[in-house]
Design a protein around this motif. Structure first.
Motif, PDB file in Angstrom:
ATOM      1  N   GLN A 146     -12.686   3.838 -17.044  1.00  0.00           N
ATOM      2  CA  GLN A 146     -12.132   2.803 -16.174  1.00  0.00           C
ATOM      3  C   GLN A 146     -12.716   1.419 -16.449  1.00  0.00           C
ATOM      4  N   TYR A 147     -13.722   1.345 -17.330  1.00  0.00           N
ATOM      5  CA  TYR A 147     -14.411   0.077 -17.561  1.00  0.00           C
ATOM      6  C   TYR A 147     -13.850  -0.650 -18.773  1.00  0.00           C
ATOM      7  N   ALA A 148     -13.666  -1.953 -18.622  1.00  0.00           N
ATOM      8  CA  ALA A 148     -13.124  -2.759 -19.710  1.00  0.00           C
ATOM      9  C   ALA A 148     -13.658  -4.184 -19.620  1.00  0.00           C
ATOM     10  N   ILE A 149     -13.616  -4.851 -20.769  1.00  0.00           N
ATOM     11  CA  ILE A 149     -13.908  -6.279 -20.839  1.00  0.00           C
ATOM     12  C   ILE A 149     -12.598  -6.973 -21.150  1.00  0.00           C
ATOM     13  N   LEU A 150     -12.308  -8.032 -20.412  1.00  0.00           N
ATOM     14  CA  LEU A 150     -11.172  -8.880 -20.743  1.00  0.00           C
ATOM     15  C   LEU A 150     -11.725 -10.156 -21.350  1.00  0.00           C
ATOM     16  N   GLU A 151     -11.123 -10.578 -22.452  1.00  0.00           N
ATOM     17  CA  GLU A 151     -11.558 -11.793 -23.131  1.00  0.00           C
ATOM     18  C   GLU A 151     -10.355 -12.718 -23.303  1.00  0.00           C
ATOM     19  N   ALA A 152     -10.446 -13.912 -22.728  1.00  0.00           N
ATOM     20  CA  ALA A 152      -9.397 -14.923 -22.876  1.00  0.00           C
ATOM     21  C   ALA A 152      -9.915 -15.978 -23.845  1.00  0.00           C
ATOM     22  N   SER A 153      -9.077 -16.369 -24.785  1.00  0.00           N
ATOM     23  CA  SER A 153      -9.494 -17.350 -25.778  1.00  0.00           C
ATOM     24  C   SER A 153      -8.342 -18.288 -26.083  1.00  0.00           C
ATOM     25  N   GLY A 154      -8.634 -19.582 -26.087  1.00  0.00           N
ATOM     26  CA  GLY A 154      -7.595 -20.546 -26.426  1.00  0.00           C
ATOM     27  C   GLY A 154      -7.820 -21.899 -25.790  1.00  0.00           C
ATOM     28  N   TYR A 155      -6.766 -22.700 -25.822  1.00  0.00           N
ATOM     29  CA  TYR A 155      -6.795 -24.034 -25.215  1.00  0.00           C
ATOM     30  C   TYR A 155      -6.500 -23.913 -23.723  1.00  0.00           C
ATOM     31  N   PHE A 156      -6.904 -24.905 -22.968  1.00  0.00           N
ATOM     32  CA  PHE A 156      -6.654 -24.913 -21.533  1.00  0.00           C
ATOM     33  C   PHE A 156      -6.262 -26.312 -21.098  1.00  0.00           C
TER      34      PHE A 156
END
Length: 191
Positions: free
Chosen positions: A117-127
């Motif tokens: 059930q464990y996960a890492i979410l990684e967001a990458s980019g411009y904002f």
């Protein structure tokens, strides 16, 4: 019996719960449950003081959605869901990729199946710069660690990023993710 053993046939084979065994777990075959040495007593894991990690729960074919924000990540930025081992929280190498679908930073990653059930979410980019409204001149990466056993919506932002490393360190101290996040939030409020 010594807690160095992985299992014993019955509770009476556990032996004494001494200080050296504090926090050790042993599977008891006839009860079909792990027992943990806690405060001088062998207790079934579900009756322990809460320091034992919960059972690993596989996640099957879900959609994970949410919002990524420093200012909002812009359309086309990437989001990655990385599988974690249910016991050690080490990355397994399995991942699912998606894209930010609009300039509000919203995302959705389909067909996610994980061993735990464990996960890492990684967001990458411009904002979008929250002051000027302009697109940032460089990219950033933000992370969040999550327990997906009771949720499918996960946001990734500065707070989840700041919490990420501290939670991993606390989990390595034998806490589960939920307890580690709660402890991190309490200690952050105190400082």
């Amino acid at each position: 019996a010594s807690p160095k053993q992985d299992f014993v046939s019955s509770v009476d084979k556990l032996g004494e719960c001494i200080e050296d065994f504090e926090g050790d777990t042993v599977f008891v075959k006839d009860k079909k449950v792990d027992y943990i040495c806690s405060d001088g007593k062998w207790l079934p894991v579900e009756e322990s003081s809460g320091n034992a990690k919960p059972d690993v729960v596989a996640i099957k074919d879900i959609v994970i959605s949410g919002v990524t924000q420093k200012g909002p990540f812009v359309n086309g930025s990437s989001i990655t869901v990385q599988e974690l081992d249910g016991k050690t929280l080490a990355q397994t190498g399995k991942s699912f990729k998606g894209k930010i679908s609009n300039d509000k930073g919203e995302f959705s990653v389909s067909s996610v199946s994980l061993a735990s059930q464990y996960a890492i979410l990684e967001a990458s980019g411009y904002f979008r710069n929250e002051v000027t409204g302009e697109k940032s001149s460089s990219t950033i990466t933000l992370n969040a660690i999550t327990d997906l056993s009771n949720r499918k919506n996960v946001n990734v932002n500065l707070l989840t990023h700041l919490e990420y490393e501290r939670v991993l360190n606390l989990v390595n101290s034998e806490l589960d993710v939920a307890t580690a996040k709660d402890q991190d939030r309490k200690s952050t409020r105190l400082t």
